[in-house]
Design an enzyme around this catalytic site. Sequence first.
Site, PDB file in Angstrom:
ATOM      1  N   HIS A 109       0.823  -1.218   0.000  1.00  0.00           N
ATOM      2  CA  HIS A 109       0.000   0.000   0.000  1.00  0.00           C
ATOM      3  C   HIS A 109       0.852   1.262   0.000  1.00  0.00           C
ATOM      4  CE1 HIS A 109       0.275   0.214   4.525  1.00  0.00           C
ATOM      5  NE2 HIS A 109       0.188   1.502   4.260  1.00  0.00           N
ATOM      6  N   ASP A 146      -0.385  -7.508   1.688  1.00  0.00           N
ATOM      7  CA  ASP A 146       0.205  -6.168   1.654  1.00  0.00           C
ATOM      8  C   ASP A 146       1.736  -6.252   1.716  1.00  0.00           C
ATOM      9  OD1 ASP A 146       0.443  -3.438   1.663  1.00  0.00           O
ATOM     10  OD2 ASP A 146      -0.463  -3.124   3.642  1.00  0.00           O
ATOM     11  N   GLN A 159       0.315   5.870  11.769  1.00  0.00           N
ATOM     12  CA  GLN A 159       0.584   6.458  10.458  1.00  0.00           C
ATOM     13  C   GLN A 159       2.056   6.843  10.321  1.00  0.00           C
ATOM     14  OE1 GLN A 159      -2.624   6.437  11.375  1.00  0.00           O
ATOM     15  NE2 GLN A 159      -2.900   5.367   9.459  1.00  0.00           N
ATOM     16  N   GLY A 160       2.659   6.447   9.207  1.00  0.00           N
ATOM     17  CA  GLY A 160       4.076   6.739   8.986  1.00  0.00           C
ATOM     18  C   GLY A 160       4.956   5.536   9.294  1.00  0.00           C
ATOM     19  N   ASP A 161       4.415   4.554  10.002  1.00  0.00           N
ATOM     20  CA  ASP A 161       5.176   3.336  10.315  1.00  0.00           C
ATOM     21  C   ASP A 161       5.013   2.276   9.229  1.00  0.00           C
ATOM     22  OD1 ASP A 161       6.199   4.161  12.827  1.00  0.00           O
ATOM     23  OD2 ASP A 161       4.267   3.744  13.774  1.00  0.00           O
ATOM     24  N   SER A 162       4.000   2.457   8.386  1.00  0.00           N
ATOM     25  CA  SER A 162       3.682   1.479   7.349  1.00  0.00           C
ATOM     26  C   SER A 162       4.898   0.982   6.600  1.00  0.00           C
ATOM     27  CB  SER A 162       2.747   2.107   6.317  1.00  0.00           C
ATOM     28  OG  SER A 162       1.439   2.069   6.774  1.00  0.00           O
TER      29      SER A 162
HETATM   30  N1  ARG Z   1      -1.339   2.609   7.083  1.00  0.00           N
HETATM   31  C1  ARG Z   1      -0.554   3.162   8.156  1.00  0.00           C
HETATM   32  C2  ARG Z   1       0.577   3.944   7.592  1.00  0.00           C
HETATM   33  O1  ARG Z   1       0.209   4.607   6.743  1.00  0.00           O
HETATM   34  C3  ARG Z   1      -0.130   2.158   9.155  1.00  0.00           C
HETATM   35  C4  ARG Z   1      -1.160   2.107  10.179  1.00  0.00           C
HETATM   36  C5  ARG Z   1      -0.893   1.089  11.217  1.00  0.00           C
HETATM   37  N2  ARG Z   1      -1.950   1.316  12.153  1.00  0.00           N
HETATM   38  C6  ARG Z   1      -2.023   0.748  13.341  1.00  0.00           C
HETATM   39  N3  ARG Z   1      -2.973   1.115  14.122  1.00  0.00           N
HETATM   40  N4  ARG Z   1      -1.131  -0.124  13.718  1.00  0.00           N
HETATM   41  O2  ARG Z   1       1.635   4.211   8.066  1.00  0.00           O
END
Ligand code: ARG
Length: 297
Positions: A97, A143, A237-240
């Site tokens: 993603h 993913d 967010q940002g860890d993805s």
């Molecule tokens: N999609 C997120 C990103 O953009 C990662 C989110 C992970 N969320 C969580 N609650 N663990 O970085």
Amino acid sequence: MKKAIIVLLGVALGFCSAQAQELTKENFKPTGSQDYDEAVNRFLNGIEPKIVGGKKAADGAYPWQVTLLVKGIPNTHQAHFCGGSIYNSQRIVTAAHCLIGVSPNQFEVAAGTNILNQTVKRHKVARRIIHADYGKAKRFDSDIALVQLAEPMKLNDRQMAIALLTSDQEGQVYVDPNDLIVTGWGATEEGGSKVRDLREVTVPFVSAKRCTDPLSYGDRVTDKMVCAGEPQKDSCQGDSGGPLITVAPKDKVRLAGIVSWGDGCARPGKYGIYTRVRAFTGWVAACVSGAACSELK
Ligand code: ARG
């Protein structure tokens, strides 16, 4: 008159930044990767660029961690849009993603640092491979993606490859109770900003039974995902794209998951959802060996 000057100034600035190939409101077209587009929009709108409940990581403690950077944003902290892990000197494992709609000439990779500062070396990307089943069966299913660097990077004690979890290990890892560690430059709270120093948090593995409870995620969690976390301890967010790793045994740290999604961050019953890396070791090996591997085009 004032207007004319502002317009002229705008044109001149636009021209200069175009020359420096910097991203501007005029030249940026959304890619479709939410993480990438968010990093760019924060940059364009002058917003400072999230791990919940964790702490600053010790320098060099997670040498496989990399940052994916938006090309055309000179500031490293602002350019960071996702994490990743070094698989070998020329390959990075990350989340699909993160890279949907993002072509190899739109991003770079930096390794060997805990701090998103200006001294990082940016590596060019030759190719990215997104798993063919990404998002097919369910949102965020499969993913996983691989990034191939244009030139191999040097591996040493500050930038190191991490091995993927193997079948003989998964029984001790994907079980409750078991602790895992997740690292990243993401927000420290839901709705918060990215951080400059790499952070880590220890999260408990959560069984599929608990994670697919109707009060948790129900059937949104597939057998290609694993869950981990507890209230106040999560990725964000940002860890993805970044690593979820094993804790024990210490001399055999393995990549067990990839930060993928979650409802908000660190909410009760809403665990962090990670790509089940063990389900993709065959796919990764095939892609890396140059054999046919199923790819989303
Ligand atoms: N999609 C997120 C990103 O953009 C990662 C989110 C992970 N969320 C969580 N609650 N663990 O970085």
